[in-house]
Design a protein around this motif. Sequence first.
Motif, mmCIF file in Angstrom:
data_model
loop_
_atom_site.group_PDB
_atom_site.id
_atom_site.type_symbol
_atom_site.label_atom_id
_atom_site.label_comp_id
_atom_site.label_asym_id
_atom_site.label_seq_id
_atom_site.Cartn_x
_atom_site.Cartn_y
_atom_site.Cartn_z
ATOM 1 N N VAL A 24 44.803 49.216 29.550
ATOM 2 C CA VAL A 24 43.671 49.874 30.215
ATOM 3 C C VAL A 24 43.399 49.219 31.559
ATOM 4 O O VAL A 24 43.176 49.898 32.571
ATOM 5 N N LEU A 25 43.443 47.884 31.610
ATOM 6 C CA LEU A 25 43.208 47.190 32.876
ATOM 7 C C LEU A 25 44.294 47.533 33.890
ATOM 8 O O LEU A 25 44.001 47.722 35.077
ATOM 9 N N SER A 26 45.540 47.626 33.447
ATOM 10 C CA SER A 26 46.634 47.999 34.356
ATOM 11 C C SER A 26 46.378 49.364 34.982
ATOM 12 O O SER A 26 46.618 49.563 36.182
ATOM 13 N N ARG A 27 45.886 50.284 34.189
ATOM 14 C CA ARG A 27 45.592 51.623 34.703
ATOM 15 C C ARG A 27 44.470 51.562 35.743
ATOM 16 O O ARG A 27 44.544 52.228 36.780
ATOM 17 N N VAL A 28 43.455 50.763 35.481
ATOM 18 C CA VAL A 28 42.349 50.609 36.431
ATOM 19 C C VAL A 28 42.846 50.009 37.749
ATOM 20 O O VAL A 28 42.490 50.477 38.840
ATOM 21 N N ILE A 29 43.691 48.982 37.651
ATOM 22 C CA ILE A 29 44.223 48.336 38.858
ATOM 23 C C ILE A 29 45.052 49.333 39.674
ATOM 24 O O ILE A 29 44.948 49.381 40.904
ATOM 25 N N ARG A 30 45.860 50.134 38.985
ATOM 26 C CA ARG A 30 46.651 51.151 39.697
ATOM 27 C C ARG A 30 45.747 52.140 40.413
ATOM 28 O O ARG A 30 46.019 52.526 41.562
ATOM 29 N N GLU A 31 44.679 52.565 39.762
ATOM 30 C CA GLU A 31 43.775 53.543 40.371
ATOM 31 C C GLU A 31 43.052 52.960 41.576
ATOM 32 O O GLU A 31 42.901 53.629 42.612
ATOM 33 N N LEU A 32 42.604 51.712 41.479
ATOM 34 C CA LEU A 32 41.916 51.082 42.608
ATOM 35 C C LEU A 32 42.876 50.825 43.768
ATOM 36 O O LEU A 32 42.500 50.946 44.941
#
Length: 228
Positions: free
Chosen positions: A190-198
């Motif tokens: 989930v954190l990886s997805r957030v980092i990609r989006e930011l």
Amino acid sequence: MSDTNLLLKRLQAFEFLRGLDPDVLLQLAESSTWKVFAPDAVVFWEGDVESSLFYLQYGSLKIVKSSQDGRAQVLRFISAGEVFNEVGVLAKKPNPATAIALEESGIWLIPRQTLEAVILAHPQMALQIIENMADKIINLVTLAADLSLKTVEARFSKLLLDQPEGDVIERRRWMNQTELSAHLGTVPDVLSRVIRELTKAGLIEMDKHQIRILDRDELIKRAMLQDK
């Protein structure tokens, strides 16, 4: 690294020891014990009754609360220069969480017996320690509210904005997505997805060595902060 004179200089800079006579500070320094903990070593376990005040001279620690089913929540990270374990010293209660070294860490242990003698002679010192504990309680209340009310994106954005380095955050060797996820109350995917989006939105850049904030104003909005 374990020079008592070095500890004495550090003690002179502590807010809650300010104004004490040099002889009193020397007494604290000479009664202290020096320990070095390897990466992943446990400094103390949840439930232990630890009778010393800890001063982290170098390295990094994490404070972890574990549930019966094995889940873990990182309550906070401790950086060099911080004092911790006020609960064990003042309340004489079992530690509510476990402290683990994230990298090699050198720690001074200031014994309760010596500390109590100084506090009895200088009551204002106790007030400063209590104030320090109150700040940590406020941080824990904020963490609980964030975990309950904010998204992972908001929690991660706030974590970046809270870093003292400013817009360029140096990544320590231990600052991986597993540790950050545990602190944010989520999982690495989930954190990886957030980092990609930011990153895709142009708000941050991240590599093995640094995290760079590119758009602080927008990141503040993503963090759901007001008057930041």
